[in-house]
Design a protein around this motif. Structure first.
Motif, short mmCIF file in Angstrom:
data_model
loop_
_atom_site.label_atom_id
_atom_site.label_comp_id
_atom_site.label_asym_id
_atom_site.label_seq_id
_atom_site.Cartn_x
_atom_site.Cartn_y
_atom_site.Cartn_z
N SER A 173 1.05 -0.59 0.39
CA SER A 173 -0.06 0.03 -0.31
C SER A 173 0.86 0.99 0.00
O SER A 173 1.89 1.26 0.79
CB SER A 173 -1.14 -0.03 1.36
OG SER A 173 -0.51 0.50 2.40
N ASN A 175 -4.33 14.65 5.03
CA ASN A 175 -5.81 14.32 4.15
C ASN A 175 -5.29 12.99 3.63
O ASN A 175 -5.61 12.90 2.18
CB ASN A 175 -6.39 15.66 3.50
CG ASN A 175 -7.21 15.07 2.42
OD1 ASN A 175 -8.31 14.38 3.58
ND2 ASN A 175 -7.77 15.42 1.21
N GLU A 176 -4.77 12.48 4.74
CA GLU A 176 -3.30 11.02 3.91
C GLU A 176 -4.29 9.73 3.59
O GLU A 176 -5.27 9.87 4.43
CB GLU A 176 -2.36 10.96 4.46
CG GLU A 176 -1.21 11.65 4.73
CD GLU A 176 -0.83 11.77 5.64
OE1 GLU A 176 -1.43 11.71 6.90
OE2 GLU A 176 0.46 12.41 5.96
N ARG A 177 -4.46 9.45 2.59
CA ARG A 177 -5.32 8.38 2.54
C ARG A 177 -4.61 7.47 1.85
O ARG A 177 -2.95 6.88 1.47
CB ARG A 177 -6.41 8.46 2.15
CG ARG A 177 -6.60 8.41 0.76
CD ARG A 177 -7.40 9.10 0.15
NE ARG A 177 -7.49 8.70 -2.12
CZ ARG A 177 -7.11 9.04 -2.57
NH1 ARG A 177 -6.24 9.93 -1.63
NH2 ARG A 177 -6.72 8.65 -3.44
N PHE A 178 -4.60 5.41 2.30
CA PHE A 178 -3.34 4.75 1.59
C PHE A 178 -4.15 3.82 0.43
O PHE A 178 -6.33 3.92 0.69
CB PHE A 178 -3.22 3.62 2.84
CG PHE A 178 -2.08 3.94 3.12
CD1 PHE A 178 -1.34 3.94 3.43
CD2 PHE A 178 -2.57 4.64 4.55
CE1 PHE A 178 0.27 4.47 4.16
CE2 PHE A 178 -2.07 5.63 5.80
CZ PHE A 178 -0.18 4.81 5.59
N VAL A 179 -3.24 3.52 -0.40
CA VAL A 179 -4.55 2.58 -1.73
C VAL A 179 -3.19 1.62 -1.53
O VAL A 179 -2.14 2.14 -1.40
CB VAL A 179 -4.07 3.82 -2.95
CG1 VAL A 179 -2.65 4.32 -2.61
CG2 VAL A 179 -5.50 3.26 -3.98
N LYS A 205 0.72 5.61 0.83
CA LYS A 205 0.04 6.77 1.06
C LYS A 205 0.05 7.65 0.20
O LYS A 205 0.82 8.18 -0.47
CB LYS A 205 0.93 7.38 2.05
CG LYS A 205 0.01 8.23 3.61
CD LYS A 205 1.24 9.62 4.49
CE LYS A 205 2.08 8.30 5.04
NZ LYS A 205 2.47 9.08 6.05
N ASP A 211 -7.09 -4.59 -1.25
CA ASP A 211 -6.81 -4.67 0.04
C ASP A 211 -7.36 -4.94 1.43
O ASP A 211 -7.02 -4.15 2.53
CB ASP A 211 -7.95 -3.51 -0.10
CG ASP A 211 -8.05 -2.09 -0.98
OD1 ASP A 211 -7.78 -1.73 -1.29
OD2 ASP A 211 -9.23 -1.42 -1.49
#
Lengths: 92, 92
Positions: free
Chosen positions: A67, A75-79, A69, B45
């Motif tokens: 994953s 305003n981070e999200r993981f993908v 960041k 995910d």
């Protein structure tokens, strides 16, 4: 060993398959498909179509998931990510 | 070694993560997420959320991709598949 990286995005899956075929034809021994998020399924499609229909002398030799960041601080999200390595068999 | 298989479908990703947590809590050493087609991204995910946030003592130990024939004769199509194995570290 020459290798190319193909980033999977919004094009149709066959675009990426044919790109890989072209890279192998020009002499690459290894192609790595990289994808994030929803494009992950398309990367798997590209690798399996490539090895089963177009390049019987190539195999998926490694699949890595992870994953990353994304976004700015606060305003981070993981993908999720995937990297699929396709290699030509060694010819003697 | 006891293992469970979790098939990824239409539920939210956290349902599958929590299902895996539960299986590990009851004593399983290994959980395998299996998915087809578009659910492949969700399987990645689930595995990365599980190992990074919920079970730091577990790792993705194997990722296999492939394809499966679906549909009836004369109307077959291929769909990509993924199998992601998550295992608890061996404790001495």
């Amino acid at each position: 060993m020459s290798e190319s990286i193909i980033y999977i995005g919004n094009k149709r899956v066959m675009s990426y398959v044919l790109m890989a075929v072209m890279y192998f034809q020009r002499g690459d021994q290894r192609v790595v498909f990289k994808a994030r998020g929803r494009a992950i399924s398309k990367a798997v499609d590209a690798a399996t179509i490539l090895t089963s229909r177009f390049l019987p002398d190539a195999d998926v030799t490694e699949v890595k998931i992870g994953s990353e960041k994304m976004g700015e601080e606060g305003n981070e999200r993981f993908v999720s990510t995937i990297e699929i390595t396709v290699e030509k068999h060694q010819t003697v």
